[in-house]
Write a protein that holds these residues in place. Structure first.
Motif, PDB file in Angstrom:
ATOM      1  N   GLY A   1     -29.818   3.864   6.874  1.00 24.03           N
ATOM      2  CA  GLY A   1     -29.737   2.458   6.515  1.00 24.03           C
ATOM      3  C   GLY A   1     -28.338   2.051   6.116  1.00 24.03           C
ATOM      4  O   GLY A   1     -27.350   2.730   6.365  1.00 24.03           O
ATOM      5  N   ASP A   2     -28.232   0.883   5.473  1.00 23.15           N
ATOM      6  CA  ASP A   2     -26.950   0.306   5.105  1.00 23.15           C
ATOM      7  C   ASP A   2     -26.455   0.971   3.827  1.00 23.15           C
ATOM      8  O   ASP A   2     -27.007   0.758   2.745  1.00 23.15           O
ATOM      9  CB  ASP A   2     -27.133  -1.197   4.909  1.00 23.15           C
ATOM     10  CG  ASP A   2     -25.785  -1.900   4.754  1.00 23.15           C
ATOM     11  OD1 ASP A   2     -24.754  -1.264   5.043  1.00 23.15           O
ATOM     12  OD2 ASP A   2     -25.782  -3.063   4.335  1.00 23.15           O
ATOM     13  N   LEU A   3     -25.398   1.785   3.961  1.00 20.39           N
ATOM     14  CA  LEU A   3     -24.883   2.549   2.840  1.00 20.39           C
ATOM     15  C   LEU A   3     -23.407   2.258   2.618  1.00 20.39           C
ATOM     16  O   LEU A   3     -22.672   1.957   3.559  1.00 20.39           O
ATOM     17  CB  LEU A   3     -25.061   4.053   3.078  1.00 20.39           C
ATOM     18  CG  LEU A   3     -26.492   4.594   3.196  1.00 20.39           C
ATOM     19  CD1 LEU A   3     -26.458   6.068   3.531  1.00 20.39           C
ATOM     20  CD2 LEU A   3     -27.264   4.366   1.910  1.00 20.39           C
ATOM     21  N   LEU A   4     -22.994   2.386   1.372  1.00 17.51           N
ATOM     22  CA  LEU A   4     -21.576   2.357   1.021  1.00 17.51           C
ATOM     23  C   LEU A   4     -21.171   3.804   0.762  1.00 17.51           C
ATOM     24  O   LEU A   4     -21.657   4.432  -0.174  1.00 17.51           O
ATOM     25  CB  LEU A   4     -21.346   1.498  -0.221  1.00 17.51           C
ATOM     26  CG  LEU A   4     -19.876   1.242  -0.592  1.00 17.51           C
ATOM     27  CD1 LEU A   4     -19.217   0.360   0.459  1.00 17.51           C
ATOM     28  CD2 LEU A   4     -19.776   0.608  -1.973  1.00 17.51           C
ATOM     29  N   ARG A   5     -20.290   4.301   1.607  1.00 20.45           N
ATOM     30  CA  ARG A   5     -19.898   5.709   1.549  1.00 20.45           C
ATOM     31  C   ARG A   5     -18.503   5.825   0.954  1.00 20.45           C
ATOM     32  O   ARG A   5     -17.533   5.264   1.478  1.00 20.45           O
ATOM     33  CB  ARG A   5     -19.942   6.317   2.950  1.00 20.45           C
ATOM     34  CG  ARG A   5     -19.674   7.816   3.009  1.00 20.45           C
ATOM     35  CD  ARG A   5     -19.692   8.275   4.464  1.00 20.45           C
ATOM     36  NE  ARG A   5     -19.431   9.687   4.606  1.00 20.45           N
ATOM     37  CZ  ARG A   5     -20.368  10.621   4.669  1.00 20.45           C
ATOM     38  NH1 ARG A   5     -21.641  10.260   4.624  1.00 20.45           N
ATOM     39  NH2 ARG A   5     -20.051  11.899   4.796  1.00 20.45           N
ATOM     40  N   VAL A   6     -18.392   6.563  -0.141  1.00 19.53           N
ATOM     41  CA  VAL A   6     -17.134   6.761  -0.854  1.00 19.53           C
ATOM     42  C   VAL A   6     -16.771   8.243  -0.748  1.00 19.53           C
ATOM     43  O   VAL A   6     -17.547   9.106  -1.159  1.00 19.53           O
ATOM     44  CB  VAL A   6     -17.242   6.344  -2.330  1.00 19.53           C
ATOM     45  CG1 VAL A   6     -15.910   6.547  -3.044  1.00 19.53           C
ATOM     46  CG2 VAL A   6     -17.701   4.897  -2.449  1.00 19.53           C
ATOM     47  N   THR A   7     -15.569   8.512  -0.214  1.00 19.76           N
ATOM     48  CA  THR A   7     -15.100   9.897  -0.058  1.00 19.76           C
ATOM     49  C   THR A   7     -13.759  10.037  -0.753  1.00 19.76           C
ATOM     50  O   THR A   7     -12.809   9.313  -0.445  1.00 19.76           O
ATOM     51  CB  THR A   7     -14.962  10.272   1.421  1.00 19.76           C
ATOM     52  OG1 THR A   7     -16.206  10.017   2.095  1.00 19.76           O
ATOM     53  CG2 THR A   7     -14.605  11.741   1.580  1.00 19.76           C
ATOM     54  N   VAL A   8     -13.703  10.967  -1.700  1.00 11.49           N
ATOM     55  CA  VAL A   8     -12.469  11.241  -2.447  1.00 11.49           C
ATOM     56  C   VAL A   8     -12.065  12.683  -2.164  1.00 11.49           C
ATOM     57  O   VAL A   8     -12.839  13.611  -2.419  1.00 11.49           O
ATOM     58  CB  VAL A   8     -12.661  11.016  -3.955  1.00 11.49           C
ATOM     59  CG1 VAL A   8     -11.351  11.271  -4.698  1.00 11.49           C
ATOM     60  CG2 VAL A   8     -13.159   9.604  -4.237  1.00 11.49           C
ATOM     61  N   THR A   9     -10.846  12.874  -1.643  1.00 10.41           N
ATOM     62  CA  THR A   9     -10.351  14.197  -1.284  1.00 10.41           C
ATOM     63  C   THR A   9      -9.025  14.447  -1.991  1.00 10.41           C
ATOM     64  O   THR A   9      -8.149  13.567  -2.003  1.00 10.41           O
ATOM     65  CB  THR A   9     -10.150  14.306   0.240  1.00 10.41           C
ATOM     66  OG1 THR A   9     -11.370  13.937   0.896  1.00 10.41           O
ATOM     67  CG2 THR A   9      -9.771  15.721   0.643  1.00 10.41           C
ATOM     68  N   ASP A  10      -8.894  15.630  -2.595  1.00 13.82           N
ATOM     69  CA  ASP A  10      -7.620  15.986  -3.226  1.00 13.82           C
ATOM     70  C   ASP A  10      -7.209  17.381  -2.763  1.00 13.82           C
ATOM     71  O   ASP A  10      -8.035  18.164  -2.294  1.00 13.82           O
ATOM     72  CB  ASP A  10      -7.729  15.930  -4.750  1.00 13.82           C
ATOM     73  CG  ASP A  10      -8.621  17.017  -5.327  1.00 13.82           C
ATOM     74  OD1 ASP A  10      -8.202  18.191  -5.380  1.00 13.82           O
ATOM     75  OD2 ASP A  10      -9.769  16.692  -5.727  1.00 13.82           O
ATOM     76  N   ASP A  11      -5.906  17.697  -2.906  1.00 14.10           N
ATOM     77  CA  ASP A  11      -5.380  18.994  -2.481  1.00 14.10           C
ATOM     78  C   ASP A  11      -5.123  19.906  -3.668  1.00 14.10           C
ATOM     79  O   ASP A  11      -4.188  20.710  -3.673  1.00 14.10           O
ATOM     80  CB  ASP A  11      -4.083  18.799  -1.685  1.00 14.10           C
ATOM     81  CG  ASP A  11      -3.000  18.111  -2.508  1.00 14.10           C
ATOM     82  OD1 ASP A  11      -3.306  17.672  -3.646  1.00 14.10           O
ATOM     83  OD2 ASP A  11      -1.859  18.021  -2.023  1.00 14.10           O
ATOM     84  N   GLY A  12      -5.971  19.778  -4.694  1.00 13.74           N
ATOM     85  CA  GLY A  12      -5.803  20.565  -5.912  1.00 13.74           C
ATOM     86  C   GLY A  12      -6.334  21.978  -5.786  1.00 13.74           C
ATOM     87  O   GLY A  12      -6.571  22.492  -4.687  1.00 13.74           O
TER      88      GLY A  12
END
Length: 426
Positions: free
Chosen positions: A369-380
């Motif tokens: 369905g209708d989703l808000l997708r949040v992706t946070v990527t770090d190089d830690g």
């Protein structure tokens, strides 16, 4: 010698289930009470049998349709008074005797389940109740045959008649012992059928309950969001303005009063510095409650402010098209804010990327369905453990408040990828 332990419990159990016990009387009365409410259906079947050339369906349906509300009320009363079983009543929007109420009942599957009980289960329960009565009567007559056999004519007694009467007595005793258990079996089957047919559909009730809970939860979330906005406005327009005025007055005093003693100047300088720090802390508090830019300009602008304040470079991508609901926007904003704060504290990362997109997410044979997708990527350094602190646990709770999901991929050595999916329907 007193009986104790397991033998005593066995003895008590047997004594409580003898043919003369309250247990036997209780279930017998319940099964016999099934006969009166079944009389309309039995009458319909009898009339059909006497007129075999006519179809039984119109007569039976007409009879049960007219008497169904009364029969259902009688059956519920029987289960509640004699068995202690409360069969929930089906809530109707209109009275059954009104045209719309009658049409509503004819279209409702609950009505046809009730018809099935009154046409099928109720006559069977009545027949079983009659068999219970017959078992009690035949058992009592057979067990007491030696008490009344003297009333029989003497010429009916053949050689060996005492042996026949012994068999009759034994059969009567067995019937007396079996009658209560037969009544219990009938009562349990009747109760099972009544719970499934007379009451509301459990699956539909659960669905309705889930919908009600979802609506009430959405209302609570909206109310909490409105309260946060009110507090933010009050702080911004009240306490924050007073602190700004105080800092300005202290700055003016420091600039226009050069002849003050050094001790007084030091006090004014310290008060001015603390006022500015208080303003900064209050600004952070206001942004934490509900940033005004989120309401005014949307998620893109609000996240841009977070990215600009981060102590490391943040690559931000926002592609959401139509703005989602205010509650979903607020959750997405705080997810990004808290995630970047955790990265700054623990990840020792050089850079970070934040991607926010809206649209259907593939999942198996279809989409979610209708989703808000949040992706946070770090190089830690990675190694983020949700059970190791309150930061990720708080994220899970915040995302779960709107039926969202969070996935954390953080191997040792990095990179760490946190993916959050929020339903836009709220």
């Amino acid at each position: 010698m007193a009986i104790s332990g397991a033998p005593r419990r066995i003895y008590t159990w047997i004594a409580a289930r003898t043919p003369w016990s309250a247990w036997a009387r209780h279930h017998t009365v319940f099964t016999v009470a099934a006969i009166p409410p079944a009389l309309p259906a039995l009458l319909g079947f009898t009339c059909t049998a006497l007129a075999p050339g006519r179809s039984p369906v119109p007569l039976l349906l007409l009879l049960v349709l007219v008497l169904s509300p009364l029969l259902t009320t009688l059956q519920r009363s029987r289960f509640r008074a004699l068995l202690g079983l409360d069969v929930p009543e089906i809530v109707r929007e209109r009275r059954w005797w009104s045209p719309r109420g009658l049409a509503e009942r004819l279209r409702s599957e609950a009505t046809w389940r009730q018809y099935g009980y009154h046409l099928l289960v109720s006559p069977l329960a009545a027949a079983a109740g009659a068999l219970v009565v017959l078992a009690w009567v035949c058992g009592a007559v057979g067990a007491s045959v030696y008490a009344w056999c003297w009333m029989l004519p003497a010429d009916t007694r053949t050689p060996g008649w005492t042996g026949d009467y012994d068999l009759i007595t034994g059969a009567g005793v067995l019937l007396l012992l079996a009658a209560p258990w037969w009544a219990v079996l009938v009562a349990r089957l009747d109760a099972f059928a009544a719970a499934a047919l007379l009451g509301p559909n459990r699956s539909r009730e659960l669905e309705r309950r889930v919908e009600d809970l979802a609506e009430s939860r959405a209302g609570v979330l909206d109310a909490a969001d409105l309260e946060r906005r009110r507090i933010e406005r009050d702080l911004h327009d009240g306490a924050q303005q007073r602190l700004v005025a105080l800092a300005m007055n202290l700055g003016i005093a420091r600039a226009t009063l050069p002849d003050l003693p050094p001790e007084a100047k030091a006090v004014i300088d310290e008060a001015h510095r603390e006022a500015k720090e208080a303003i900064e802390e209050l600004n952070n508090l206001v942004r934490g409650l509900h940033p005004a830019v989120l309401e005014d300009r949307g998620l893109d602008a609000a996240l841009s402010g977070i990215a600009a304040r981060a102590p490391f470079p943040v690559e931000l991508t926002v592609d959401i098209g139509t703005r989602p609901g205010a509650t979903v926007e607020a959750v997405a904003y705080f997810v990004v804010s808290e995630t970047l704060a955790n990265v700054a504290k623990h990840a020792r990362a050089d850079r970070c990327s934040v991607r926010v997109v809206r649209g259907p997410t593939p999942g198996g044979a279809g989409c979610r369905g209708d989703l808000l997708r949040v992706t946070v990527t770090d190089d830690g350094v990675g190694g983020a453990d949700p059970s190791g602190g309150t930061g990720l646990v708080g994220l899970r709770k915040r995302v779960g408040s709107v039926d969202g999901t969070i996935m954390i991929d953080s191997p040792l050595g990095g990179p760490t990828v946190i993916t959050v999916e929020l339903p836009c329907g709220l």
